[in-house]
Enzyme design. Structure first.
Site, PDB file in Angstrom:
ATOM      1  N   ASN A   9       0.870  -1.180   0.000  1.00  9.70           N
ATOM      2  CA  ASN A   9       0.000   0.000   0.000  1.00  9.70           C
ATOM      3  C   ASN A   9       0.907   1.230   0.000  1.00  9.70           C
ATOM      4  O   ASN A   9       1.541   1.524   1.009  1.00  9.70           O
ATOM      5  CB  ASN A   9      -0.889  -0.038   1.259  1.00  9.70           C
ATOM      6  CG  ASN A   9      -1.728   1.217   1.420  1.00  9.70           C
ATOM      7  OD1 ASN A   9      -1.785   2.061   0.521  1.00  9.70           O
ATOM      8  ND2 ASN A   9      -2.382   1.347   2.568  1.00  9.70           N
ATOM      9  N   LYS A  11       0.018   4.236  -0.205  1.00  8.09           N
ATOM     10  CA  LYS A  11      -0.636   5.397   0.427  1.00  8.09           C
ATOM     11  C   LYS A  11      -0.470   6.625  -0.472  1.00  8.09           C
ATOM     12  O   LYS A  11      -0.455   6.487  -1.686  1.00  8.09           O
ATOM     13  CB  LYS A  11      -0.097   5.600   1.846  1.00  8.09           C
ATOM     14  CG  LYS A  11      -0.184   4.303   2.675  1.00  8.09           C
ATOM     15  CD  LYS A  11       0.102   4.486   4.130  1.00  8.09           C
ATOM     16  CE  LYS A  11      -0.042   3.138   4.845  1.00  8.09           C
ATOM     17  NZ  LYS A  11       0.158   3.224   6.283  1.00  8.09           N
ATOM     18  N   HIS A  96      -9.242   1.269   5.287  1.00  6.15           N
ATOM     19  CA  HIS A  96      -7.950   1.429   5.971  1.00  6.15           C
ATOM     20  C   HIS A  96      -8.134   2.337   7.188  1.00  6.15           C
ATOM     21  O   HIS A  96      -8.944   3.263   7.159  1.00  6.15           O
ATOM     22  CB  HIS A  96      -6.915   2.022   5.008  1.00  6.15           C
ATOM     23  CG  HIS A  96      -5.530   1.935   5.538  1.00  6.15           C
ATOM     24  ND1 HIS A  96      -5.038   2.828   6.464  1.00  6.15           N
ATOM     25  CD2 HIS A  96      -4.535   1.033   5.309  1.00  6.15           C
ATOM     26  CE1 HIS A  96      -3.798   2.478   6.778  1.00  6.15           C
ATOM     27  NE2 HIS A  96      -3.466   1.395   6.089  1.00  6.15           N
ATOM     28  N   GLU A  98      -6.499   4.694   8.223  1.00 10.07           N
ATOM     29  CA  GLU A  98      -6.309   6.126   7.935  1.00 10.07           C
ATOM     30  C   GLU A  98      -7.582   6.733   7.340  1.00 10.07           C
ATOM     31  O   GLU A  98      -7.892   7.892   7.581  1.00 10.07           O
ATOM     32  CB  GLU A  98      -5.097   6.303   6.992  1.00 10.07           C
ATOM     33  CG  GLU A  98      -3.795   6.054   7.742  1.00 10.07           C
ATOM     34  CD  GLU A  98      -2.685   5.421   6.914  1.00 10.07           C
ATOM     35  OE1 GLU A  98      -2.749   5.451   5.676  1.00 10.07           O
ATOM     36  OE2 GLU A  98      -1.746   4.867   7.532  1.00 10.07           O
ATOM     37  N   GLU A 168      -4.731  -4.944  10.711  1.00 13.12           N
ATOM     38  CA  GLU A 168      -3.696  -3.930  10.872  1.00 13.12           C
ATOM     39  C   GLU A 168      -3.893  -3.227  12.219  1.00 13.12           C
ATOM     40  O   GLU A 168      -4.677  -2.276  12.311  1.00 13.12           O
ATOM     41  CB  GLU A 168      -3.788  -2.894   9.748  1.00 13.12           C
ATOM     42  CG  GLU A 168      -3.635  -3.479   8.359  1.00 13.12           C
ATOM     43  CD  GLU A 168      -3.130  -2.444   7.352  1.00 13.12           C
ATOM     44  OE1 GLU A 168      -2.106  -2.711   6.730  1.00 13.12           O
ATOM     45  OE2 GLU A 168      -3.744  -1.378   7.221  1.00 13.12           O
ATOM     46  N   GLY A 174       3.199   2.231  10.676  1.00 12.48           N
ATOM     47  CA  GLY A 174       4.157   3.317  10.498  1.00 12.48           C
ATOM     48  C   GLY A 174       4.924   3.662  11.766  1.00 12.48           C
ATOM     49  O   GLY A 174       5.590   4.693  11.826  1.00 12.48           O
ATOM     50  N   SER A 214       4.056  -2.262  10.020  1.00 16.83           N
ATOM     51  CA  SER A 214       5.519  -2.347  10.116  1.00 16.83           C
ATOM     52  C   SER A 214       6.076  -3.715   9.716  1.00 16.83           C
ATOM     53  O   SER A 214       7.052  -4.180  10.300  1.00 16.83           O
ATOM     54  CB  SER A 214       5.995  -1.949  11.519  1.00 16.83           C
ATOM     55  OG  SER A 214       5.608  -0.605  11.802  1.00 16.83           O
TER      56      SER A 214
HETATM   57  P1  13P Z   1       3.448   0.292   7.529  1.00 12.30           P
HETATM   58  O1  13P Z   1       3.938  -0.987   6.898  1.00 12.30           O
HETATM   59  O2  13P Z   1       4.180   1.494   7.004  1.00 12.30           O
HETATM   60  O3  13P Z   1       3.407   0.215   9.010  1.00 12.30           O
HETATM   61  O4  13P Z   1       1.935   0.484   7.034  1.00 12.30           O
HETATM   62  C1  13P Z   1       1.037  -0.554   7.161  1.00 12.30           C
HETATM   63  C2  13P Z   1      -0.210  -0.179   6.448  1.00 12.30           C
HETATM   64  O5  13P Z   1      -0.929   0.695   6.891  1.00 12.30           O
HETATM   65  C3  13P Z   1      -0.523  -0.886   5.200  1.00 12.30           C
HETATM   66  O6  13P Z   1      -1.813  -0.620   4.787  1.00 12.30           O
END
Ligand code: 13P
Length: 254
Positions: A9, A11, A96, A98, A168, A174, A214
């Protein structure tokens, strides 16, 4: 042998020029080699054609990071399932954390998007996960159960082939902090039990449950080695061709 889904992803990173370059860098690492996992990258909408072009004939797939529930019309700024299909995508990431947090997406809206995506013939990757306070207070299963059931209630068992769940934990996204393999396995097993309650064991066994938060080359083997972890949804590490490629390679070795 298990076939994993190794999804990246990106983003809100990589416009068409950078995304095209990154996609080529990834595929060049696999030139002349085959893989049995499904390899998927989800760039921003505007970069999908560039990535799709770089992936042509390579076995790598593209996906979208979001979708809207209508087919077309006066919905400024939105993108429909038919447009995503037309662009050559096979998957859509939905719900997601976010989007839940910054764009106030509700379980109901996420359920409608998931249904629309699956009805259109695309595959949906439904994201679920608890925030840190919810884990600290021991409520993680309750939270995830609500998120998963809100969507399962809108789908029939026929949808199972087109339905993927990504666990997740928000506290691991992140942050460099990862759920331990045991924490991931425990939650994945719980999620599969929820699917089983709705659709029965055979369907539940066939639904892929990805881990996200992560994931990187250094922890992928342990995470993917868990019996109920069927792949990864990778953020930061998927923006680096070496790291993404390495995770894909690890999935091939399990
Ligand atoms: P990270 O791998 O950067 O922690 O992000 C995970 C994520 O949100 C994938 O959708």
């Amino acid at each position: 042998m298990r076939t994993f889904l190794i999804a990246g992803n990106w983003k809100m990173n990589a416009g068409p020029t950078d995304a095209g370059k990154l996609a080529k860098e990834i595929t060049s690492k696999w030139a002349g080699k085959t893989f049995s996992s499904e390899a998927l990258l989800c760039p921003p909408y505007i970069s999908i054609p560039a990535v799709q072009q770089a992936f042509d004939g390579t076995g790598f797939q593209t996906g979208a990071q979001n979708v809207y529930i209508e087919d077309d019309g006066a919905f400024t700024g939105e993108i429909s399932t038919s447009m995503i299909k037309d662009a050559g995508c096979t998957y859509v990431i939905i719900g997601h954390s976010e989007r839940r947090e910054y764009f106030s997406e509700s379980d109901e809206f996420i359920a409608s998007k998931t249904k629309k995506t699956i009805d259109s013939g695309l595959k949906a990757i439904l994201c679920v996960g608890e925030v840190l306070e919810e884990r600290k207070s021991g409520n993680q299963e309750k939270v995830v159960e609500k998120q998963v059931n809100a969507v399962l209630n809108h789908l029939s068992a026929d949808a199972s082939d087109h339905f993927v769940i990504a666990y997740e934990p928000v506290w691991a996204i992140g942050t460099g902090e990862t759920a331990s393999p045991e924490q991931a396995q425990e939650m994945h097993k719980f999620i599969r039990s929820l699917v089983e309650k709705s659709w029965g064991k055979a369907k539940a066994d066939g639904v892929r449950i990805l881990y996200g938060g992560s994931m990187k080359p250094g922890n992928a083997k342990e995470l993917l080695g868990q019996p109920d972890v069927d792949g990864g949804l990778i953020g930061g590490a998927s923006l680096d061709a070496d790291s993404y490629s390495k995770i894909l390679e690890i999935s091939e070795s399990i």
